[in-house]
Design an enzyme around this catalytic site. Structure first.
Site, mmCIF file in Angstrom:
data_model
loop_
_atom_site.group_PDB
_atom_site.id
_atom_site.type_symbol
_atom_site.label_atom_id
_atom_site.label_comp_id
_atom_site.label_asym_id
_atom_site.label_seq_id
_atom_site.Cartn_x
_atom_site.Cartn_y
_atom_site.Cartn_z
ATOM 1 N N GLY A 250 3.745 6.767 8.136
ATOM 2 C CA GLY A 250 5.112 6.899 7.638
ATOM 3 C C GLY A 250 5.993 5.739 8.064
ATOM 4 O O GLY A 250 7.028 5.490 7.468
ATOM 5 N N ASN A 251 5.577 5.005 9.129
ATOM 6 C CA ASN A 251 6.312 3.823 9.570
ATOM 7 C C ASN A 251 6.035 2.605 8.698
ATOM 8 O O ASN A 251 6.767 1.613 8.761
ATOM 9 C CB ASN A 251 5.948 3.463 11.018
ATOM 10 C CG ASN A 251 6.804 4.196 12.034
ATOM 11 O OD1 ASN A 251 6.327 5.089 12.719
ATOM 12 N ND2 ASN A 251 8.072 3.826 12.120
ATOM 13 N N SER A 252 4.956 2.648 7.914
ATOM 14 C CA SER A 252 4.605 1.477 7.113
ATOM 15 C C SER A 252 5.746 1.069 6.200
ATOM 16 O O SER A 252 6.326 1.894 5.491
ATOM 17 C CB SER A 252 3.363 1.782 6.258
ATOM 18 O OG SER A 252 2.211 1.781 7.052
ATOM 19 N N LEU B 101 -6.686 -25.323 -1.666
ATOM 20 C CA LEU B 101 -7.423 -26.552 -1.407
ATOM 21 C C LEU B 101 -8.738 -26.631 -2.178
ATOM 22 O O LEU B 101 -9.199 -27.719 -2.513
ATOM 23 C CB LEU B 101 -7.728 -26.673 0.094
ATOM 24 C CG LEU B 101 -6.674 -27.341 0.981
ATOM 25 C CD1 LEU B 101 -7.103 -27.260 2.439
ATOM 26 C CD2 LEU B 101 -6.473 -28.784 0.565
ATOM 27 N N GLY B 102 -9.343 -25.503 -2.425
ATOM 28 C CA GLY B 102 -10.616 -25.501 -3.137
ATOM 29 C C GLY B 102 -11.795 -25.860 -2.247
ATOM 30 O O GLY B 102 -12.666 -26.650 -2.640
ATOM 31 N N HIS C 217 0.820 -1.221 0.000
ATOM 32 C CA HIS C 217 0.000 0.000 0.000
ATOM 33 C C HIS C 217 0.851 1.268 0.000
ATOM 34 O O HIS C 217 0.348 2.346 -0.318
ATOM 35 C CB HIS C 217 -0.974 -0.002 1.180
ATOM 36 C CG HIS C 217 -0.347 0.302 2.513
ATOM 37 N ND1 HIS C 217 0.032 -0.678 3.403
ATOM 38 C CD2 HIS C 217 -0.038 1.477 3.125
ATOM 39 C CE1 HIS C 217 0.528 -0.123 4.489
ATOM 40 N NE2 HIS C 217 0.508 1.186 4.342
ATOM 41 N N ASP D 186 0.153 -7.644 1.518
ATOM 42 C CA ASP D 186 0.542 -6.242 1.648
ATOM 43 C C ASP D 186 2.058 -6.079 1.658
ATOM 44 O O ASP D 186 2.608 -5.296 2.429
ATOM 45 C CB ASP D 186 -0.067 -5.599 2.893
ATOM 46 C CG ASP D 186 0.043 -4.073 2.862
ATOM 47 O OD1 ASP D 186 0.119 -3.510 1.755
ATOM 48 O OD2 ASP D 186 0.069 -3.452 3.938
#
Length: 440
Positions: free
Chosen positions: A237-239, A294-295, A136, A166
């Protein structure tokens, strides 16, 4: 007749004996006087710790407490970068109106060619320029700028992204960089944690906390969740920044905070290095991540907290036709108890376990069917692409995702105003120009 030598010696002895006795008595009085001397008469000396007090007998093999984490932070900080992304924007749909254009010009509105600049962090993982960050952070970015700890800057290109976890990998054309080492030993609740990133764009910052929990799932942020929870302050801002241990080794990538204010409330989440390593290697090698499938549709066994007996396992609600589970013989109503000997305590545990396995992996599944235990071998296939899930009211990078309170001024994709609303806005702006003395 002269005296004998023995007589002279005896005379000499008796002559000096009184003086010897006198000296002994005097010495005894002096010693007694000194020993009875009061503390107030003694010479003052600063308090000192005896050698025995300085070096107590060890009571355990535990290392002495660490007074500073400078060395660990110094090692890790040179591998953490600041990331600035720019998204170019098309001309606002109302810029063709001269009155509205004048309003935008005087009040800081968008103009053609302007872009939104966002910030985040990243971690260097190779000497030749590969950097891991959050998906992101670089989402929809037209330009990515990386700022290094030593002051250098470079443009970056996207190697690959994996929105399901992510995570993303970008690359700069530089060599001789310092990658951050991954911690090998499993982390434990209570271990010290240091978060390094660029909160609010103020510059590289270190915050301290502990590992509050591990294996957090069910937040609804990503499709595949296995978060580390920490109370080390994580802010916008730490992401994409690093969560490291007391030795400066990477334990996770900071990704999301739970907040009602937009800032840290002591509940932050990081993606553990086990997932980071899997996704990073796949993106660098293939540009995409292949996961096992696995479905089946599943749900955790219902649990009544008032009952003493525990219920475990995952119930199969639906089996995809011609999917891996269907081909192996799994049926609706089966309870999956273990996979490869690992207990499936809930649906999230099963999803995470399967997602970490590559396609064509055979799983040995223990099931409960009609009250009887059984074994089923399932050959995983590649997970098909699915629609994105809705993000709940958890803050990615401290934001809910909106750009502002006014959708018309901040979001060019917002619904257009009617002609009547547009004319009313023009009249209000003309009055505003008159009151502020702005040029017509």
């Amino acid at each position: 007749m002269s005296s004998s030598p023995n007589t002279n010696d005896k005379a000499t002895f008796w002559k000096w004996l009184p003086w010897v006795l006198l000296l002994v008595v005097i010495a005894g009085f002096v010693w007694l006087f000194m020993s009875m001397k009061t503390p107030s008469e003694a010479t003052w000396e600063p308090p000192r710790t005896s050698v025995e007090q300085q070096l107590p007998e060890p009571v355990s093999d535990a290392p002495e407490p660490i007074a500073s984490y400078h060395d660990a932070v110094a090692r890790a900080s040179q591998s953490v970068v600041n990331i600035y992304t720019t998204q170019l924007m098309a001309e606002h749909p109302y810029m063709d109106d001269p009155v509205l254009r004048r309003f935008f010009e005087f009040h800081g509105g968008p103009s053609q060619g302007n872009g939104n600049t966002n910030l985040g962090s990243g971690v260097i993982v190779s000497e030749d320029g590969y950097i891991v960050t959050n998906a992101h952070v670089i989402e929809k970015a037209d330009e990515i700028t990386v700022s290094f700890n030593d002051g250098r800057k470079s443009r970056a290109t996207v190697v690959g992204t994996d929105p399901d976890s992510d995570l993303a990998v970008i690359k700069v054309e530089m060599t001789g960089l310092t990658p951050l080492g991954f911690r090998e030993n499993p982390i434990r609740v209570g271990d010290l944690a240091l978060a390094i990133g660029n909160p609010f764009g103020v510059g590289q910052t270190v915050t301290q906390g502990i590992i509050s929990a591990t294996g957090r799932t069910g937040l609804g942020v990503n499709k595949f969740e296995d978060f580390i929870q920490t109370d080390a302050a994580i802010n916008p801002g730490n992401s994409g920044g690093a969560l490291v241990d007391a030795s400066g080794e990477l334990v996770g990538i900071n990704t999301v905070i739970f907040s009602r204010s937009g800032g840290s409330m002591g509940i932050g989440f990081a993606i553990p290095t086990a997932i980071v390593e899997q996704v990073m290697n796949a993106l660098i090698k293939d540009g995409r991540v292949s996961r096992g499938w696995l479905g089946i549709e599943i749900q955790s066994q219902l649990r009544d907290p008032t009952r003493l007996e525990t219920s475990t396992g995952v119930e199969v609600l639906n089996v995809v036709n011609q999917g891996p589970a269907d081909k192996s013989g799994l049926q609706v109503g089966d309870i999956i108890l273990t996979i490869d000997g690992v207990e499936m305590t809930d649906a999230n545990t099963l999803i995470q376990y399967v997602a970490r396995k590559p396609p064509n992996t055979e799983l040995n599944t223990q099931i409960l069917r009609n009250g009887k235990n059984g074994q089923v071998k399932v050959l995983l296939e590649e997970r098909p692409t699915q629609e994105a899930v809705e993000t709940p009211e958890l803050f990615h990078d401290g934001r809910l995702g909106g750009q502002g309170d006014d959708p018309h001024l901040d979001n060019p994709d917002a619904p257009m105003m009617s002609e009547e609303e547009r004319n009313r806005l023009r009249e209000e702006l003309m009055k505003l120009f008159d009151s502020e003395g702005l040029p017509q």
